[in-house]
Design an enzyme around this catalytic site. Sequence first.
Site, PDB file in Angstrom:
ATOM      1  CG  HIS A 417      -3.070  60.787 -28.251  1.00 44.94           C
ATOM      2  ND1 HIS A 417      -4.060  61.678 -27.894  1.00 44.94           N
ATOM      3  CD2 HIS A 417      -2.815  60.050 -27.155  1.00 44.94           C
ATOM      4  CE1 HIS A 417      -4.372  61.496 -26.635  1.00 44.94           C
ATOM      5  NE2 HIS A 417      -3.633  60.509 -26.149  1.00 44.94           N
ATOM      6  CB  CYS A 731      -2.548  44.064 -33.336  1.00 43.99           C
ATOM      7  SG  CYS A 731      -0.777  44.209 -33.400  1.00 43.99           S
TER       8      CYS A 731
END
Length: 791
Positions: A417, A731
């Site tokens: 994160h 990605c």
Amino acid sequence: MSEYRFIKWFEELSKKDVPLVGGKGANLGELTNAGIPVPPGFCVTAEAYKYFVENVKVEDGRTLQEWIMDIISKTNVDDSKQLQENTAKIRQKIIELPMLPEIAEEIERAYKELSARFNKDAVYVAVRSSATAEDLPEASFAGQQETYLDVYGVDDVIDKVKKCWASLWTARATFYRAKQGFDHSKVYLSAVVQKMVNSEKSGVMFTANPVTNDRNEIMINASWGLGEAVVSGSVTPDEYIVEKGTWKIKEKFIAKKEVMVVRNPETGKGTVYVKVAEYLGPEWVEKQVLTDEQIVEVAKMGAKIEEHYGWPQDIEWAYDKDDGKLYIVQSRPITTLKEAKSEEKAEVTEEAEVILKGLGASPGIGAGRVVVIFDASEIDKVKEGDVLVTTMTNPDMVPAMKRASAIITDEGGRTSHAAIVSRELGIPAVVGTKVATKVLKTGDYVTVDGTRGVVYKGIVKSLVEKKEEEKAAGGQVVVAGAPLVTATKVKVNVSMPEVAERAAATGADGVGLLRAEHMILSIGQHPVKFIKEGREEELVEKLAEGIRTVAAAFYPRPVWYRTLDAPTNEFKEMPGGEDEPDERNPMLGWRGIRRGLDQPELLRAEFKAIKKVVEEGYDNIGVMLPLVGHPEQIRKAKEIARSVGLEPHKDVEWGVMIEVPAAALIIEDLIKEGLDFVSFGTNDLTQYTLAIDRDNDRIAYLYDEKHPAVLKLIKHVIKVAKKYGVETSICGQAGSDPKMAKILVRLGIDSISANPDAVELIRKTVAQEEQKLILEAARKRLFEDEDELDF
Ligand code: PEP
Ligand code: MG
């Protein structure tokens, strides 16, 4: 101005009015009365909220206030499930109950009066909540910082005022109030309704030079269009230095302003980045934004505000297109001035002494005062320019992350994160240091090198100066020049809709991965709970809001939305996540499309959100399924999409991620289910091919996306996909690695999606590699065709 009971115009307010209109409202009143031209507006006072809850009746005849207090008195705030459910009930009730006619009438009258000042029937306004217990720290009102921009029309205004009111009762705000001993029955909320500035030019100003700390100088930054371009750092603005008192313009730096932010001309709502050369004309790119007279006008306004507050201010200003006047949108004290922190002195050193090492997760240099925090309740401690140090960040910490000059964590890898968010925000970050929260103390000063993953003791002069030089040269994050055209498309990964415009300004060819996890985790409650509570519509709207923001910022460039892929251990952290199963190995567990199909209500909500945005005219969206390994998973997901009226291939492009070796090996079978594209999720593909947990520091040295086995799978998939005319992309984090990009160009991939900070580098790498390939082919032909090459 006619008589009002529930409305106060800014002109009628001052800083003493916090109890009536909250901090924001009182500050706007204070500025207005000090003769500062803030965009006009009014506050729907805390009195209105009080009157509403005390007079509206619920079904059993009790007042809403009695009903709320009854629920709250029976709520154990430490039982997060109960807290979530009960506060949700309260919010729902406030939104659902009709506005009392006596209040609605006044809002309507005030809104019309405001519009009439501009000779219009209706104007665009911003509606913001303004809490009345201002001594509560920011976290106590987290979730209640609601701001609605570009609100238009009476009904919309009334609706947003109620939504602001409801935000007083988020689980988080209620929890903090309870813990800090605030009486719930005494906390009210005011809503600020303010005319939006239609900015022709805008920027920020510091009434003391933030670089030299010289209090006699005012520094003004200016650029075209809305202020967002300057505030977010997407454009290098003009810079003017003015001497206070003599009002002499001491320095002028006229920047090349390639991009600007304007209200979306297609939808009339929200904002988009456009090229200055195309929108205004090429001669505007290097034109001085403010005339000399305007520079002095802005500077004098700054000095006036500083004098009013008695402390240097950081001010956002704008010139309105409609009336050509200067407006002040925001003013806050500058907290980073040296004098502000007398008790702690920054240690400025020539020497670079390493005190910590970790993974360089977001490039750049950041330096400042350390603030160590352990959970989101402490985010108020982090002030503008501080270095945030924590175990691991989470979505609740994002407001503090935005203020930080750098971020350091104990845990996490390059796809954690902290890493994803700081890259998107363009803030240097070092993650996975293991011991940062133990080694560093609040009040220390450090310099963070997010490129190399190193933390130095003190403010290292040479490093910080290098950063200033880079900044003066135009920064390195956002491309200002005309983007290189490459045959292999270079896209960008996005996970926070609020940075979509910044990401779009890189000139990327689309979004190769729009992650849903951040959007969902930041809604603040487990998504399945929303649905169980009968609040699916709310969840759908929140998701649609995020998707719309990204689709609009990139339109008509494609945006591939990946359906939710949060493992059970991350879900468990969320409020309402207690029922998540305990899994021995969540990475191999209930995540990705497997989970989506087991909980079709979730997938359905996501597809409904997409459908909503598609119906608004966004035909640039694609759906991407994570962790697919079986053809029937594609079939079933399509059925669910169709069940909500979303037609794969017609309404949206349809694709899957290649993250499991099985998917690569049976790619032909997957394609036969009908796919428009496939995208390599190399973070997972590497973990599953090499059997290496991507989050395990101990074995991280073996983790390599360029391992021949991984490349072999990629090569096979590209070959088969080409045969069937299916687009190929990547990605995973490896897409931001130039070495990997070169290999992929050679393998014939159609697009590479990189992190926002890497788009520029990857585009250059791709362009070079493509040219090299062409050159090699040409040379080969030359040598074949010409037998005698006599030099
Ligand atoms: C991947 O696995 O490469 C990917 C992009 O997905 P995530 O990192 O979200 O698992
Ligand atoms: Mg993945």
